[in-house]
Each structure stands twice: as C-alpha cells, then as structure tokens.
Design a protein around this motif. Structure first.
Motif, PDB file in Angstrom:
ATOM      1  N   LEU A 207       1.147  -1.542  -0.422  1.00 53.19           N
ATOM      2  CA  LEU A 207       0.024  -0.521  -0.587  1.00 53.19           C
ATOM      3  C   LEU A 207       0.962   1.293  -0.267  1.00 53.19           C
ATOM      4  N   VAL A 208       0.417   1.953  -0.944  1.00 50.39           N
ATOM      5  CA  VAL A 208       1.735   3.055  -1.153  1.00 50.39           C
ATOM      6  C   VAL A 208       0.506   4.684  -0.543  1.00 50.39           C
ATOM      7  N   LEU A 209       1.324   5.374   0.163  1.00 46.51           N
ATOM      8  CA  LEU A 209      -0.068   6.387   0.992  1.00 46.51           C
ATOM      9  C   LEU A 209       1.348   7.550   0.631  1.00 46.51           C
ATOM     10  N   ASN A 210       1.479   7.410  -0.482  1.00 51.27           N
ATOM     11  CA  ASN A 210       2.619   9.258  -0.272  1.00 51.27           C
ATOM     12  C   ASN A 210       2.200  10.257  -0.344  1.00 51.27           C
ATOM     13  N   GLU A 231       3.811  -4.119   2.521  1.00 47.25           N
ATOM     14  CA  GLU A 231       4.746  -3.102   2.356  1.00 47.25           C
ATOM     15  C   GLU A 231       3.725  -1.843   2.976  1.00 47.25           C
ATOM     16  N   LEU A 232       4.489  -0.866   3.595  1.00 44.55           N
ATOM     17  CA  LEU A 232       3.323   0.745   3.943  1.00 44.55           C
ATOM     18  C   LEU A 232       4.505   1.691   3.518  1.00 44.55           C
ATOM     19  N   TYR A 233       4.319   2.384   2.144  1.00 43.29           N
ATOM     20  CA  TYR A 233       4.774   3.597   1.770  1.00 43.29           C
ATOM     21  C   TYR A 233       4.030   5.021   2.488  1.00 43.29           C
ATOM     22  N   LEU A 234       4.393   5.820   3.219  1.00 43.40           N
ATOM     23  CA  LEU A 234       4.528   6.992   4.030  1.00 43.40           C
ATOM     24  C   LEU A 234       4.954   8.564   3.982  1.00 43.40           C
ATOM     25  N   LYS A 235       5.773   8.174   2.658  1.00 36.75           N
ATOM     26  CA  LYS A 235       6.279   9.126   2.032  1.00 36.75           C
ATOM     27  C   LYS A 235       5.760  10.454   2.199  1.00 36.75           C
ATOM     28  N   SER A 236       6.073  11.626   2.733  1.00 33.88           N
ATOM     29  CA  SER A 236       6.083  12.916   2.394  1.00 33.88           C
ATOM     30  C   SER A 236       4.241  13.367   2.775  1.00 33.88           C
ATOM     31  N   LYS A 253       7.289  -5.496   6.041  1.00 31.32           N
ATOM     32  CA  LYS A 253       8.549  -6.398   6.314  1.00 31.32           C
ATOM     33  C   LYS A 253       8.860  -4.821   5.786  1.00 31.32           C
ATOM     34  N   LEU A 254       8.360  -3.698   5.413  1.00 29.50           N
ATOM     35  CA  LEU A 254       8.968  -2.474   4.516  1.00 29.50           C
ATOM     36  C   LEU A 254       8.475  -1.573   4.707  1.00 29.50           C
ATOM     37  N   LEU A 255       8.824  -0.281   5.849  1.00 30.71           N
ATOM     38  CA  LEU A 255       8.191   0.490   6.069  1.00 30.71           C
ATOM     39  C   LEU A 255       9.138   1.794   5.634  1.00 30.71           C
ATOM     40  N   ASP A 256       8.488   3.221   5.125  1.00 32.73           N
ATOM     41  CA  ASP A 256       8.738   3.777   4.389  1.00 32.73           C
ATOM     42  C   ASP A 256       7.830   5.244   4.948  1.00 32.73           C
ATOM     43  N   LEU A 257       9.547   5.948   5.626  1.00 35.71           N
ATOM     44  CA  LEU A 257       8.466   7.262   6.152  1.00 35.71           C
ATOM     45  C   LEU A 257       9.395   8.286   5.867  1.00 35.71           C
TER      46      LEU A 257
END
Length: 497
Positions: A207-210, A231-236, A253-257
C-alpha cells in the motif's frame, strides 16, 4: 451543474492539469456569479490565502495556496470504470504507447490500446493496471467494477481526484484479489469512520500512501483492515508517530517514512518492536542522533529485531555516535547513508571505511557489497588510526594491562574486538611520521631467496615511488642474473597469502 455541486466542499478537482481541493462555493462580491474557492496542491499555483478584499472566504495552509475559479473551468473527475475504459478500451490516442510505472518497488508495464486488444481482449482479463493521472474520483455504480474487471491485482491510482478513504474502500471492496495499491498524491480525508468491512483488503500486500495527508493515528485505525500487508509507504505526509502499533502492522516487512520532518528518534522507538520489519526507509526526516537505551557498549539492542536494511540518506548525521549505535542492531546487514555531513566532503572516503569497521555485521554500504578483503583493510586501518588514542586512554599490548577508559570505549565500541581479531597495534605501527623527510618515504624490503636456502636474507630501504621494474634491475645487479630470469612475489603481514 447543480447536482454536480451538491456537497462540493472538500471535493478534489483538476484545473488545467493542476489538482486542488474545494474549500468554498458561493458568491464573491462585487463580482457576479458563483465561484469555487480552491486550495492548490502546488501552492505556487495560487494567488492568496482565501481572502478577497478583506473578507476571509476560506483558509489555506500556505499564503499563496488559494484561488477563485469558475465552476465551468473545473474537472470533478470520473468514476473508476469510465477511466478504465478510456485508458484500456476506448483510447485510440493511447495506441501503441507503453508506460512503465513503479508501485512500491515493483515496476508495472501498462500497455496502450493495440497491445491490450491483442493480449487482453476483455477487461475481465486485466491483472495490472495504471490509472495514474486519469481523474478518478469515485467507484461509480455499486457492483460495476466487480462485474467488469474482478481479476485486477495491481492498481496505480496515484495523482487522481479521490478525496476520501471511503471512496477507496468502495473500489477495493470490488477487487477481492487486490494485492498492490498506489494512492500517492490523492489528498484523502480518512474521516472518523471505522475500518473497512472485513475482507475488503484481505489480499493487500503493498500500500502506497505517499503525500496523501494521512496521519499516524489514521493509518493505525485503518490498518486493522490490512491483515496481510507487507509493504507500507508513507512518504511526505508530515507524519508524527504518536502511538505504538497494537495488534496492527504485525506482518509489515518494509516501512517507508521518508520526508516526514517531524519524526525523531524517540518516535522511532514506538515502531521498534514490529516483529517482521526488515526494511526501514528514513530518507530526509532530519534525524541526527540515535541511542538505544536498552543496550550498553558492545551489546545488542532488543529493538528492531528483524531489521536488515536501513536507509538514512539525506539527513543530518554528523556524529560517529549515530554509527556506533547501528552496530547494536542484531540483524542489520545493509546500510545506505548517502548525503549526510559524515559521508560528504574531503574525508568521505575514509569515513566510509570507518563505517565498515564500526558496524561488524554490515554486508553492503550505500548499495555496494563489502568484500572480505575490503572489510579486513578497513578494520586494520581503523585499528591503526586510533591506536595512539587507545594507548593514551589506557590501552596496552599486554591483555592484563589493557584497560582503556569508558570515554574511549564509548567512542570506539568495536576497538577491543578488533584488537582480539588482529592483535593489539604495535608501537612501530603507531609512530607519527613526518612525511616530507626522506627516511619516512622509504620502504624496508626483506629479500629472500626460496631456491637458495644458503643465501642470507637481504634487507634494503627503497623509495616508495620505486617501480617494480626498477626493483628487478636492482636485484639483477645484486644477484648477477638476467632480469628475464627473475620471478618476484610479495608477502605482507597485513595481507593473508
């Protein structure tokens, strides 16, 4: 037009390709007619903050984020199926075009009209789709998506006009095989509603929530509906981590902050016990310090137990204490720390070698594999570079007298283990030389003759600039043998073999 403008406040719109959110609808005297007050995603596109001639009609987060536009100039978007058909069925202008988009880490090829008609004659056969920038604003008629394209697994809905999480769940509820969903740059209102109905996101793994405006509390509230998310993407998103995940995100397993400047080290500790977190991406969050309070010098922390891959590019890391703490991560194998004060400038190359020496289990640094010989060289150089400091702090070649003080051990937690690995540095290694004196530019070579055991070892001091060919010439004269008959090999105590 009237039915379109019902409940218009908060709707997402596009005007000449620029996206905005409606904040006002009504008259703006003295100009006649109806106006929409919009807040642009790109504040440079606007002219004011919602005021006109002293009257506040709406508020913006940026002083130039607002504009008034006529309703006739605004695109309120289309439903999911209309966008899908325009892109994959009725779009001759897309003929032959191919687009590669990246969702999370996965490249997805989206194909134009001709290829789709050849390879996928029916919309129901579609698996991976991209509706990026197609002005999707809602699901459309209930059940329509499930009937037309039930087999979709990957969806790129970035840069659309979705305004509420409820609209997302209306779409996802009809895509029961959905595994990857990109919602980047849709400014979503998550509202007070409870998570989606059980099963809506049953198969969702990425899930990409950038840049969606999501808060940490909203993420945790919705996460109960993502049981297998990896995988969770929470950029910007201007996120601040406000609470510890409880019974949610346990499979991640992957978290992008990345690019969330409010996050600090104390907030990171709130996610430190996610049991399966292997990759943590923290680019551009402004972090400069890190300390694991549960682990002393030379010990491993219980935090981030599964973390193998850490990205801290584009931050403010300037102190070695940050790197020292990373050695406490029990599973860390890969680190990227590009464009930090510690890794740029004239000393960058040396500092990268010191990072290798300071983090014993590291296998890749800045996406480059650390070979065994590189690690050995880095650790030996580090051992030598701080040898005098070690001695001054109480270090000694005799293990019984080797008691460096706490200050040295805190600054160099691995130094003692490197001494155990390679031996304590000898006094000869640690002498400070004056490089411009001739005697300090000489190398001492001990020349042995393996095929002449009766010949004594010959010792010569030679300039460090002397070439191998000149060394051969010297040996030819000493031994009285032709240069062509000489076979040289080199041995060093610092290099095995």
């Amino acid at each position: 037009m009237n039915d379109i403008l019902t409940d218009v406040i908060g709707r997402r719109v596009a005007v000449n390709g620029e996206r905005a959110t409606v904040r006002f609808y009504g008259t703006v005297p003295p100009v006649a007619g109806l106006w929409l007050g919009v807040e642009w995603d790109n504040p440079e596109r606007g002219k004011h903050d919602g005021r006109h001639e002293g009257t506040v009609y709406f508020k913006c987060s940026h002083p130039t984020g607002g504009s008034f536009v006529r309703p006739s100039k605004v695109n309120f978007g289309v439903d999911f199926l209309t966008a899908l058909r325009n892109r994959y069925e009725d779009g001759p202008e897309e003929c032959g075009k191919k687009e590669i988009v990246t969702i999370g880490k996965r490249p997805v090829e989206t194909i134009g009209f001709d290829s789709v008609m050849k390879k996928q004659s029916q919309l129901s056969a579609l698996r991976d789709i991209s509706l990026r920038g197609c002005a999707v604003s809602c699901a459309g008629d209930k059940g329509g998506i499930a009937e037309v394209c039930p087999n979709i697994r990957v969806v790129n809905l970035s840069q659309n006009l979705l305004s509420a999480w409820e609209e997302v769940t209306d779409i996802a509820d009809q895509l029961r095989h959905l595994e990857v969903l990109d919602l980047s740059e849709n400014r979503l209102d998550f509202g007070p509603r409870s998570p989606a109905a059980p099963g809506t996101f049953a198969a969702l793994k990425v899930l990409v929530l950038n840049a969606t405006g999501a808060t940490w509390a909203e993420v945790l509230r919705c996460a109960a509906g993502w049981p297998v998310l990896e995988e969770l993407y929470l950029k910007s998103n201007n996120i601040s981590i406000s609470e510890r995940p409880a019974d949610v995100l346990q499979m991640v397993k992957l978290l992008d902050l990345s690019s969330n400047q409010l996050i600090d080290e104390n907030q990171l500790f709130l996610i430190a016990y996610l049991p399966r977190l292997e990759q943590l991406i923290l680019r551009d969050i402004g972090i400069s310090s890190l300390h694991f309070p549960d682990a002393g010098i030379g010990c491993k922390t219980s935090m981030f137990p599964s973390l193998q891959y850490l990205v801290v590019d584009d931050n403010r890391i300037s102190q070695w204490s940050f790197i020292n703490e990373l050695d406490k991560l029990q599973s860390l194998r890969s680190l990227s720390c590009l464009r930090n004060p510690l890794t740029v400038g004239s000393g960058a190359k040396t500092n990268l070698q010191f990072i290798i020496a300071k983090i014993g289990q590291l296998r890749t640094l800045n996406r480059c594999e650390i070979l065994p010989e590189e690690r050995r060289g880095a650790e030996l150089d580090y051992r030598k570079a701080f040898g005098n400091e070690w001695k001054e702090a109480g270090g000694h070649q005799d293990p019984h007298k080797n008691r460096p003080n706490e200050e040295f051990l805190a600054a160099h937690p691995r130094y003692q283990s490197l001494c155990q690995k390679y031996g304590a540095p000898e006094d000869g290694e640690l002498r400070t030389q004056q490089p411009f004196l001739l005697k300090n530019q000489l190398l001492t070579l001990k020349i042995k003759y393996p095929h002449r055991p009766d010949q004594n070892v010959l010792e010569k001091q030679l300039p460090d600039s002397m070439t191998v060919q000149k060394v051969k010439g010297l040996l030819s004269r000493l031994l009285k043998v032709p240069v062509s008959d000489l076979l040289l090999s080199y041995e060093s105590p610092k290099h095995q073999g």
